[in-house]
Design a protein around this motif. Sequence first.
Motif, mmCIF file in Angstrom:
data_model
loop_
_atom_site.group_PDB
_atom_site.id
_atom_site.type_symbol
_atom_site.label_atom_id
_atom_site.label_comp_id
_atom_site.label_asym_id
_atom_site.label_seq_id
_atom_site.Cartn_x
_atom_site.Cartn_y
_atom_site.Cartn_z
ATOM 1 N N LYS A 278 28.962 -3.119 47.091
ATOM 2 C CA LYS A 278 28.407 -2.065 46.233
ATOM 3 C C LYS A 278 27.184 -1.421 46.901
ATOM 4 C CE LYS A 278 30.567 -2.517 41.999
ATOM 5 N NZ LYS A 278 31.371 -3.669 42.093
ATOM 6 N N LYS A 279 26.720 -0.343 46.268
ATOM 7 C CA LYS A 279 25.519 0.328 46.782
ATOM 8 C C LYS A 279 24.265 -0.255 46.135
ATOM 9 C CE LYS A 279 27.213 4.972 47.897
ATOM 10 N NZ LYS A 279 28.249 5.404 46.939
ATOM 11 N N LYS A 281 20.878 -0.110 44.221
ATOM 12 C CA LYS A 281 20.275 0.798 43.246
ATOM 13 C C LYS A 281 18.759 0.646 43.203
ATOM 14 C CE LYS A 281 20.345 2.212 38.411
ATOM 15 N NZ LYS A 281 21.104 2.145 37.151
ATOM 16 N N ALA A 295 16.322 2.635 45.344
ATOM 17 C CA ALA A 295 16.741 2.340 46.718
ATOM 18 C C ALA A 295 15.984 3.147 47.774
ATOM 19 C CB ALA A 295 18.245 2.563 46.855
ATOM 20 N N ASP A 334 22.399 -3.861 42.149
ATOM 21 C CA ASP A 334 23.377 -2.919 42.689
ATOM 22 C C ASP A 334 23.527 -1.702 41.779
ATOM 23 O OD1 ASP A 334 25.193 -3.377 40.643
ATOM 24 O OD2 ASP A 334 26.485 -4.683 41.832
ATOM 25 N N GLU A 335 24.378 -0.774 42.217
ATOM 26 C CA GLU A 335 24.515 0.515 41.547
ATOM 27 C C GLU A 335 24.975 0.426 40.096
ATOM 28 O OE1 GLU A 335 27.919 2.661 43.336
ATOM 29 O OE2 GLU A 335 28.372 0.775 44.351
ATOM 30 N N THR A 336 25.582 -0.681 39.700
ATOM 31 C CA THR A 336 26.094 -0.786 38.328
ATOM 32 C C THR A 336 25.063 -1.353 37.354
ATOM 33 O OG1 THR A 336 26.910 -3.035 38.648
ATOM 34 C CG2 THR A 336 28.410 -1.240 39.228
ATOM 35 N N HIS A 437 29.450 1.557 34.000
ATOM 36 C CA HIS A 437 28.239 1.658 34.788
ATOM 37 C C HIS A 437 27.153 0.700 34.300
ATOM 38 C CE1 HIS A 437 27.188 4.346 37.977
ATOM 39 N NE2 HIS A 437 25.936 4.323 37.599
#
Lengths: 447, 178
Positions: A278-279, A281, A295, A334-336, A437
Amino acid sequence: MGKKLLLEHDHVPGIQGYDVYRKNGGYASVEKAIKTMSPEALVEEVKKSGLRGRGGAGFPTGMKWSFLAKPEGVPRYLVCNADESEPGTFKDRYLMSRIPHILVEGMIASSFALGVNKAFIYIRGEYYYIVNILEKAIEEAYANGWLGTNILGTGYNLDLYVQVGAGAYICGEETALLESLEGKRGNPRIKPPFPAIAGLYGCPTVVNNVETLASVVPVINMGGDAYAQIGIGKSTGTKLISASGHINKPGVYEIEMGITVEDFIYSDEYCGGILNGKKLKAVVAGGSSVPVLPADKILNLANGEKRLMSYESLSDGGFGGGTMLGSGGFIVMDETTSIVENLFTFARFYHHESCGQCSPCREGTAWMEKILHKIVDGHGTMADIDLLWEIQAKIEGNTICPLGDAAAWPVASAIRHFRSEFEEYVSNPSGVKKNKHYDSVHNNVNV
Amino acid sequence: MADIKFSEDTLALANKIIARYPEGKQKSALLPLLHLAQAEFDGWLSPATMQYVASLLQIQEVEVYEVASFYSMFNLKPVGKCLIEVCRTSSCWLRGANEIIEHLENKLGIKEGQTTPDGMFTLKTVECLGSCGSAPMMQIGAQYHENLSYEKVDGILDTCKAEGTRKTYLDKVVVDKY
């Protein structure tokens, strides 16, 4: 591989015990200190090393030591703060359970430097199993002549005890810790007087974090100047970082200060990148109390340079655009991740842990939790977001101890950097609930 | 409740702890002694237990109560033989603590804060226990149970039930295997 001063031998089998520890160079600093150096020279070495408090505040250790009052005929105390309770922080636990003797060694050398004959390790009650590990190490140190009377035949005496707490974050604050050690509620004291003048039982006292006292060992072994060569600028030496959250390799890492944040998160030597590809966040870089950064801001400074793992670089940008190294509790999201829901767990934490002595903190932390609960539950209004901001601003700086500030900063930074997310919870609560999300369930291995 | 009295071994240990502190500062032994008392007297601090500790330290009963009520590890009400303390703060929440709590509630048939009718389990949620790198986690007595999954939780509950003994913070356990 980065330089390791504390965890160099952490994977040596049997390092928990005295014999293996001693064979790997253990207790050399005590020999050097007690046999060849004066207490004053030792304090000078620690000053030269640039060692800063590893518990969170980052105050220069040598300076703290030099403030210790030395009235005739009054005992002085050294107390190790092992009340590690800052969410995201578990480095002291690792160090004490894995290499207990390094703390004992650091405390003996430090006690000699400070002219202390009785020292305590105050450890949080939940770490009760580590009490047994430390007491065994202390017993071994007594048996081998490093503790007790007439240490190394020099006439120096020192007794070391482990004191167990019983579940209170506030006891990590040094004056609350001293109250607790005296058998009282952990209510922080009004300062001044500082513990260096009137601490435990009203006597001059130094309170240092576990990692700080362990770091005295390499400082003495290599000398203050050599220690100061490691790291970057005023962030000398190494730092233990507790890495947790959405990363591939959670754990405790010893880093030489000055590596990039990017390297720390993504290299295989450390966190090994974000879980499930994942990305990134956001990151809380130094334990729950420090500002959360998105980030781009945690990886880079405002001028485009890469942000480094050091006291100065992490705080670059002030409270608007920076954060703090703090205790080194590095929480990766992470992004979520829902920043709002994560903040709710922090707010609930500070409400639970406020000692209740100062009204801004006692009342403020309760209201912040309530309002965040309302927002997370889908009943928030836009005015609630402003109210949260207002409350945190009224806590900060208005309390006896730093717990108030610690409760305010996460709220302020979350709203500052992620306000739109709060607004989404308010304007579209059912959408937020349905939106994957903001669904924490994905984190669980069972689902 | 005149029968509240430490065993000989515990009393010896208590006296050893009391002797650590300077003359007149024996109150410093209060937290350690309350831990010993809670472990020995059914996992909680009854008024009679607190009176007994006060008498050992020659302090007022209220001095014991005000301390016992401040710290979250001291139970002022009876708890089950296994007090399950699940961490719910940030890092554990990020890695699924809420789902573990829900699973425990379903499995035990109780809500957070309650005790099972057989007196075996009490479920409690707590703040950060310093196990963030091995989240989610829970503590039962001295034992840290880390990197939890539903299956792991089920196994731990089964083991606790089979053993049937009271778990205390003083239990000799090995948490970190080095």
